[in-house]
Design an enzyme around this catalytic site. Structure first.
Site, short mmCIF file in Angstrom:
data_model
loop_
_atom_site.label_atom_id
_atom_site.label_comp_id
_atom_site.label_asym_id
_atom_site.label_seq_id
_atom_site.Cartn_x
_atom_site.Cartn_y
_atom_site.Cartn_z
CG HIS A 45 -2.13 -0.95 0.94
ND1 HIS A 45 -3.36 -0.55 0.49
CD2 HIS A 45 -2.20 -2.29 1.06
CE1 HIS A 45 -4.17 -1.61 0.36
NE2 HIS A 45 -3.48 -2.69 0.69
CG ASP A 47 1.00 0.57 -5.47
OD1 ASP A 47 0.21 0.85 -4.55
OD2 ASP A 47 0.75 -0.29 -6.35
CB SER A 78 -10.36 -17.54 -20.95
OG SER A 78 -10.72 -18.57 -20.07
CB SER A 139 -0.94 -9.57 -9.45
OG SER A 139 -1.34 -8.28 -9.25
CB SER A 140 -4.97 -13.69 -11.52
OG SER A 140 -5.98 -13.05 -10.77
CB SER A 141 -6.15 -8.45 -12.28
OG SER A 141 -5.41 -7.96 -11.19
CD GLU A 173 -6.51 -4.20 -11.61
OE1 GLU A 173 -5.82 -4.74 -12.50
OE2 GLU A 173 -6.97 -4.81 -10.66
CG ASP A 185 -0.36 -5.60 -8.41
OD1 ASP A 185 0.49 -5.50 -7.51
OD2 ASP A 185 -1.58 -5.61 -8.19
CE1 TYR A 237 -4.97 -1.81 -3.05
CE2 TYR A 237 -6.12 0.06 -4.02
CZ TYR A 237 -4.97 -0.69 -3.87
OH TYR A 237 -3.82 -0.32 -4.51
C1 GLA Z 1 -2.89 -4.48 -4.86
C2 GLA Z 1 -2.77 -3.33 -5.86
C3 GLA Z 1 -1.38 -2.74 -5.86
C4 GLA Z 1 -0.91 -2.42 -4.45
C5 GLA Z 1 -1.17 -3.58 -3.51
C6 GLA Z 1 -0.87 -3.23 -2.08
O1 GLA Z 1 -2.11 -5.55 -5.27
O2 GLA Z 1 -3.10 -3.79 -7.15
O3 GLA Z 1 -1.35 -1.62 -6.70
O4 GLA Z 1 -1.52 -1.24 -4.00
O5 GLA Z 1 -2.50 -4.05 -3.57
O6 GLA Z 1 0.48 -3.03 -1.91
#
Ligand code: GLA
Length: 395
Positions: A45, A47, A78, A139-141, A173, A185, A237
Site C-alpha cells: 500500500h 505504490d 479463455s 495479481s492474476s489481473s 484496472e 503489479d 482497499y
Molecule cells: C494491490 C494493488 C497494488 C498495491 C497492492 C498493495 O495488489 O493492485 O497496486 O496497492 O494491492 O500493496
C-alpha cells in the site's frame, strides 16, 4: 485444496493453447505471449502513495495465443471459458466490458484512452490460458493485463516501452474494472527477472533489479494462499487509499511518500488515531523497503526476516488489512523455522509470503495445514514461488 511443493512446469506454453486457438478461430495463432503474476516481498500500500515497492514476478503466468484478423474487432476468449468477448476498435470510446474480459479488452481501451493512435490498428483474436491462481493476492489481473499489453504492442506495432504498457494495464484496472489500484503489479509483471525483485520508485517510476540470491542462500519463497477471496473493487482497499489521501492533505504534502519517520510525531499530534496509524504504516513501510534493499546487498536474504515481520505487524495493527487466516499462516511459518513472513498484496484475504530454508518447505506446509485445520479455517494452498522473468513473447 491444493498443495504444490515441488517445482511446477509453468514456464512453457500450456499444452493445447495453440490447438485451442486454431479450433476456436479456425486458423493458427501467429504468436504466443505471456506475463507472470507477482508476489510482493515488501512495500505494501505504498505504490499509490508515490512510495517504494519491492515485488517479484512469479513462475505462474498468463498466456495469450493471438493473431491479427481482418475485422477491426479485438476478440478474447479463455481456455477456461471459451465464450468470445469482442469490441470493435472504432467503438473503444463507449466500450463496456463483461466480467473478466474487462481486464483484457480494457487494455485495448486503455491504450486508446491514453492517446495512442489505433486508427490503423487491425483487429486481433486472442485465446488466454493462465496458471496464476485467482483471488489469491498474486495479481492474476496484472498478469492478464500485461500479457494482453505485450501482445497488442507487438501486433499493433505500437513500439511502446514497458512502463507505458504497465500504465495501460493500471488504467485498464482503474478505468475498465473500477479498482483504484497502484502500478506495482503491472510493473512487477513486466519488469521481473529471474532470481531478482524489482525495486520501483513510484514517484519517478524508475526501476532497479535487486538480486535475491535465494539458491545460493539455500532459501525458498513460499506463498501460503489462505483461500479467503479478496477483490480490490470492494470497499476496503479504496477506504485505505482515502485514509492515506486524507492524511497527506492534513500533513500538507502531495503524497505520504513526502513524509519521513521524523514527521510521525507531528502526524500523531494532528491526526485522528486511525488516520495516524494508516499514515504510520505507509511511512515506516517505505523505510523498510529501503532497509530491505540495503540488507539484501550487505547481508543477503537470510537477514531480512525482521523487516518482513515488522511489515506484517504494521499491516495487521496499523493498516488493518490482515485477516486471522493470514496472521495464523505468518505465525505458523515462523514456528516452522521461516526467516520471515508477511501478508503479500492488497490484503483482506489473499496470501502470505514466507522466506524459509528450502529444506523446511515440506515441514512448513504440513504445519500450516494442521494449524488451519485446528482453527477451523479452510486448508491453505501452499506453493513455492520462483522469482522469474517478466512479460515476453514465447513463440
Ligand atoms: C494491490 C494493488 C497494488 C498495491 C497492492 C498493495 O495488489 O493492485 O497496486 O496497492 O494491492 O500493496
Amino acid at each position: 485444496m491444493e498443495s504444490r511443493h515441488t517445482s511446477r512446469h509453468t514456464m512453457t506454453i500450456p499444452p493445447g493453447l495453440v490447438e485451442g486457438f486454431t479450433t476456436l478461430y479456425g486458423t493458427p495463432p501467429t504468436g504466443v505471449w505471456s506475463a507472470p503474476g507477482r508476489a510482493n516481498l515488501i512495500g505494501e500500500h505504498t505504490d499509490y502513495n508515490n512510495g517504494l515497492v519491492l515485488p517479484f514476478a512469479i513462475d505462474d503466468r498468463t498466456w495469450c495465443a493471438a493473431r491479427v484478423n481482418g475485422t477491426g474487432v479485438v476478440s478474447v476468449a479463455s481456455t477456461a471459458q471459451p465464450t468470445r468477448h469482442a469490441v470493435a476498435i472504432a467503438d473503444l470510446d463507449q466500450a463496456r466490458f463483461e466480467g473478466w474480459s474487462g481486464y483484457a479488452l480494457g487494455v485495448a481501451w486503455a491504450l486508446h484512452a491514453s492517446g495512442h493512435d489505433l486508427s490503423r490498428a487491425p483487429g486481433v483474436d486472442i485465446l488466454i490460458d493462465s496458471t496464476v491462481p485467482l483471488g489469491a493476492g498474486l495479481s492474476s489481473s496484472a498478469a492478464l493485463e500485461s500479457a494482453v499489453a505485450v501482445t497488442l504492442n507487438d501486433l499493433w506495432e505500437l513500439g511502446l516501452d514497458r512502463m507505458a504498457l504497465a500504465k495501460a494495464g493500471q488504467l485498464a484496472e482503474n478505468g475498465a474494472i473500477g479498482a483504484p489500484t497502484g502500478i506495482m503489479d503491472q510493473v512487477a509483471s513486466l519488469f521481473g527477472q529471474a532470481d531478482h525483485a524489482v525495486l520501483l520508485d513510484c514517484a519517478s517510476l524508475s526501476t532497479r533489479a535487486v538480486p535475491l540470491s535465494l539458491e545460493r542462500s539455500g532459501l525458498a519463497l513460499l506463498v501460503i494462499d489462505s483461500t479467503v477471496k479478496h477483490a480490490h473493487a470492494d470497499g476496503g482497499y479504496a477506504s485505505r487509499r482515502e485514509a492515506c489521501e486524507k492524511g497527506a492533505r492534513a500533513m500538507g504534502v502531495p503524497f505520504l511518500r513526502d513524509l519521513t519517520v521524523a514527521d510521525l510525531a507531528k502526524a500523531e499530534a494532528i491526526l485522528d488515531d486511525e488516520t495516524f496509524r494508516r499514515v504510520r504504516h505507509v511511512v515506516t513501510e517505505n523505510a523498510r523497503v529501503l532497509d530491505t534493499v540495503e540488507t539484501l546487498a550487505s547481508s543477503g536474504p537470510e537477514a531480512i526476516g525482521e523487516l518482513l515481520l515488522a511489515s506484517h505487524a504494521s499491516m495487521r495493527d496499523d493498516f488493518e488489512i490482515s485477516v486471522p487466516e493470514i496472521d495464523l499462516a505468518v505465525e505458523t511459518a515462523m514456528e516452522a523455522g521461516a526467516v520471515g513472513a508477511r501478508l503479500t498484496g492488497g490484503g483482506f484475504g489473499g496470501s502470505a509470503v514466507a522466506l524459509l530454508p528450502a529444506t523446511q518447505v515440506h515441514n512448513l506446509t504440513e504445519l500450516v495445514h494442521a494449524a488451519a485445520s485446528d482453527r477451523g479455517f479452510a486448508t491453505p494452498a501452499v506453493l513455492i514461488v520462483t522469482p522469474s522473468e517478466g512479460a515476453r513473447r514465447d513463440q
